[in-house]
Structures are given as structure tokens and as C-alpha cells.
Design an enzyme around this catalytic site. Sequence first.
Site, short mmCIF file in Angstrom:
data_model
loop_
_atom_site.label_atom_id
_atom_site.label_comp_id
_atom_site.label_asym_id
_atom_site.label_seq_id
_atom_site.Cartn_x
_atom_site.Cartn_y
_atom_site.Cartn_z
N ILE A 11 0.83 -1.20 0.00
CA ILE A 11 0.00 0.00 0.00
C ILE A 11 0.87 1.25 0.00
O ILE A 11 0.57 2.24 -0.69
CB ILE A 11 -0.97 -0.02 1.19
N ASP A 31 11.36 2.35 5.36
CA ASP A 31 10.99 0.93 5.25
C ASP A 31 12.14 0.07 5.73
O ASP A 31 13.19 0.58 6.15
CB ASP A 31 10.62 0.58 3.81
N SER A 115 -6.62 -2.04 10.50
CA SER A 115 -6.93 -3.28 9.78
C SER A 115 -8.29 -3.82 10.17
O SER A 115 -8.70 -3.71 11.33
CB SER A 115 -5.86 -4.33 10.08
N TYR A 138 -1.30 -9.84 15.10
CA TYR A 138 -1.34 -8.70 14.18
C TYR A 138 -2.59 -7.86 14.43
O TYR A 138 -2.51 -6.64 14.62
CB TYR A 138 -1.30 -9.19 12.73
N LYS A 176 5.04 -10.02 -1.07
CA LYS A 176 4.31 -10.41 0.13
C LYS A 176 4.22 -11.93 0.33
O LYS A 176 3.77 -12.39 1.38
CB LYS A 176 2.90 -9.81 0.11
N PHE A 199 -10.29 -22.77 -0.49
CA PHE A 199 -10.57 -23.59 0.67
C PHE A 199 -11.94 -24.25 0.54
O PHE A 199 -12.91 -23.63 0.07
CB PHE A 199 -10.56 -22.76 1.95
#
Length: 329
Positions: A11, A31, A115, A138, A176, A199
Site C-alpha cells: 500500500i 521501510d 486493519s 497482528y 508479500k 478452501f
Amino acid sequence: MIIVTGGAGFIGANLVAALNGRGERDILVVDHLQQADKFRNLSGLDIADYLEAEPFLARLEAGSFGPVEAIFHEGACSDTMASDGRYVMTNNFEYSKTLLHWAQKANVPLLYASSASVYGRSGSFTEARESEDPLNIYGFSKFQFDQYLRRHWQELRAPVHGFRYFNVYGPREFHKGRMASVALHFSRQYRLDGHVHLFAGSGGYADGEQRRDFIHVDDVCAVNLHFLDHPRSGIYNVGTGVARSFNAMAVAVINGIEARRDGPIRELEKLQKAEIIRYIPMPESLHGKYQSFTEADTRQLRAAGYQAPMLTVEEGVARYIAWLEEQPE
């Protein structure tokens, strides 16, 4: 100067591109480049400087960067399966608190990444404490910073915006790995193997019918830039407001690729029958930690003035596939 933490990430790099699109070049990217190939996300973009995350805070507090117009704080450990809680809390919670206090002291707007993982399996996706029940460290780290900010609302002198991103997909996510969007995973699987894996049924949902609010990264960037231009402090859901199944995402990816090849456009049932869409058991490691359904409640976002329409899965995936086709990968 505009500062973008996590600016070589998914992002963050797209935000840098969006800022370049507005003519901004005086951008400091912060970063970690331990994963060296993240540099690809910044190739072709214009920035004023790059700095590793560790020395950044000390130099910021020392006033090394001159006037700062805004901070986009996208940097974080985003691995939802991370097991070192101390590392996650240091990078996601303590780092964010330090930035918040500096920004308030310096009267600089802070726009940060929260998030949708803060909601866990609550089944409610409204920006309220009763809806929040994170399932992993997280999500907990993001939840704790949101809570910390709430306790300091009355003290704010500079705008602060927290964005609860739902399932973001789009350009510049190659680095990622397993945390990349299912759009990228499906695209790779279909190109390499001619089929995709979803799944099997779980959480009361049929095979591939688990649902997420998939949002293209261009819409995420548009929200960030809107609130840079029209500040209205708050914590906001950033999603389309419409949950779509993983089956729908897979169909969009396959048909997006086939459309560019002048190939056949097929519906879910035909793709299942041809075993182009296949179902696998959910890994044991995800049991009890998996959100089978997410859907952003966007009423607060809209009430705060963001009125632009969001890309549908079909529109966003077509845009993403077109971008992927141009990349060497």
C-alpha cells in the site's frame, strides 16, 4: 516533505505512486529492505530520500527533515501468522505511538493503516468497541493502537485518520509471499497450472463461499488522499461495503486472464465441473484464526465526506490483470 512509512511495501508504494500522480516528489520513504526485491515497488517512482525504519524516529525527533506536510504510516509487520508477539507489538504498536506523539507535537497530520482484522469473527464490522475481537497478534496490535488513539482523542491538535483496510489487492504486492492477495495467488496458479485452489467449506460456508470485502488498492489510495485534502479525524473502515465470495474472485481472475487471451468466458459451475476451480482443506494452522466473512460498514466513511464509488471485484481484477500482464515478474 511527505513521509510514507512502509513506502516500499504494497500500500505504501501505491501511495507514493498516487502522490507522484499529483505532482508530489518531495517524499521520504521509510521501510526495511531486508527483503531486497521490495525495491521493485519503487522503481519508476520519484522520491526525495529513503531511510531504514530503525534510525528514522531518532532523526525525525532531531528535526533532520525540515517541514513535514503529512505522515502516511503504512509500515508494520503484517504477517497474520506471526508468532513473535514482542516483535509485532514493538513494530506495530510502540512505533505507532511514537509517531502519533511526534505528529501531535509538530502539528502534522497522521494517516495510518489500521486493519479489518481487529474485528476477528465478531460478525459486526462497525467502528465500535463492541465489534472488536482480534484473532491474532497482528489484529491485536492494530486494535491496541486504535484503542490508544481513542483514549487521546480530546488531546489531539493535528488531524489523525485510522483506516481499517479490508482485503486489499492490486499492483506492487509481489514481495508479500503467502500474505499476498488471493487475486495474485489465483492469477499465478491459473497461469502456471491451469487451475486455482480455494478452501473447502468451513465456518458454515460451502466450498469457496467464504466471503470477504475485496478492495482494489487504487481505492485505498484515493481514500487516503481524500482525507489528506479534507481532514476529518476518525477511525474509518476502508472497504467496498459489499462482501464477495472467493469463488467470485476466482471467476473474475480466470475470466480476466482469458479475456486478454480472447479465450472463453465461463461461469462458476462450468469452471468447477472442468476442475479449473478446485477445493482443498483449510490448513490446521488457520483453524480458529480465520475470518470466513468480512464486509465493511462504510457509513462513517461516507458520512465523513468520501463519496467516490469503489471498484467492483470484476472491475478491479480486470485492472489488476492488465497491470500484471505488463510486469516481468
